[in-house]
Design an enzyme around this catalytic site. Structure first.
Site, PDB file in Angstrom:
ATOM      1  CG  ASP A 106      62.577  39.253  63.753  1.00 31.74           C
ATOM      2  OD1 ASP A 106      62.018  38.772  62.748  1.00 31.74           O
ATOM      3  OD2 ASP A 106      61.936  39.591  64.762  1.00 31.74           O
ATOM      4  CD  GLU A 161      66.576  41.268  71.367  1.00 36.85           C
ATOM      5  OE1 GLU A 161      66.727  41.161  70.130  1.00 36.85           O
ATOM      6  OE2 GLU A 161      65.601  40.791  71.971  1.00 36.85           O
TER       7      GLU A 161
END
Length: 162
Positions: free
Chosen positions: A30, A21
């Site tokens: 994202d 991540e």
């Protein structure tokens, strides 16, 4: 699941999740447009939010533990630490609801644990697009999963039911 295996798998999953991540102190969108911060945290995040490294680390520990608990409940057989870590990392990324409905979980619970590991290869899309980062992540999760079974990560003799 055995406590020692679960603890080892959860710790390994936290390292994996942090690595995959990445740490971001400011909220960002994202690849599918969801506001995200820290190590992939999305709950209640708004653009403009900021967080310290300490806050992000605490959030990661809490969330990985929650996902590990969900994985423990989803899978009916005892998993190796490698399987547990791989599936916790995967569930953290795709969400509990998607994981619960997956062929991967169905195969594992039917006793086809190697077939379940190979299902990780299918989870490389976000927003309908294949993402290079997901290809890399799933390959590493699959290798760890198969290693937990005592199989080489390139073992292609196992077939899944899909």
């Amino acid at each position: 699941m055995q406590t020692k295996t679960k603890v080892a798998g959860t710790l390994l999953a936290a390292v994996m999740v942090a690595s995959f991540e990445g740490l971001r102190h400011q909220a960002y969108l994202d690849p599918v447009g969801i506001p995200t911060i820290c190590f992939g945290h999305i709950a209640g995040v708004r653009m403009g939010d900021t967080a310290t490294t300490s806050e992000c680390s605490e959030q990661l520990a809490v969330e990985v533990a929650e996902y590990a608990e969900a994985v423990d409940l989803m899978f009916e057989s005892d998993l190796s630490a490698g399987e547990f870590a791989a599936y916790t990392s995967w569930t953290y990324n795709v969400g509990v609801a998607a994981a619960q409905k997956s062929t991967l979980v169905r195969l594992a619970n039917a006793g086809d644990r190697a077939g379940a590991c190979h299902q990780l290869d299918r989870w490389i899309y976000a927003g309908g697009r294949q993402l290079p980062g997901l290809i890399t992540r799933r390959a590493e999760e699959k290798a760890l999963c198969l290693q937990g079974l005592g199989k080489a990560s390139n073992d292609e003799n196992t077939t899944s039911k899909e």
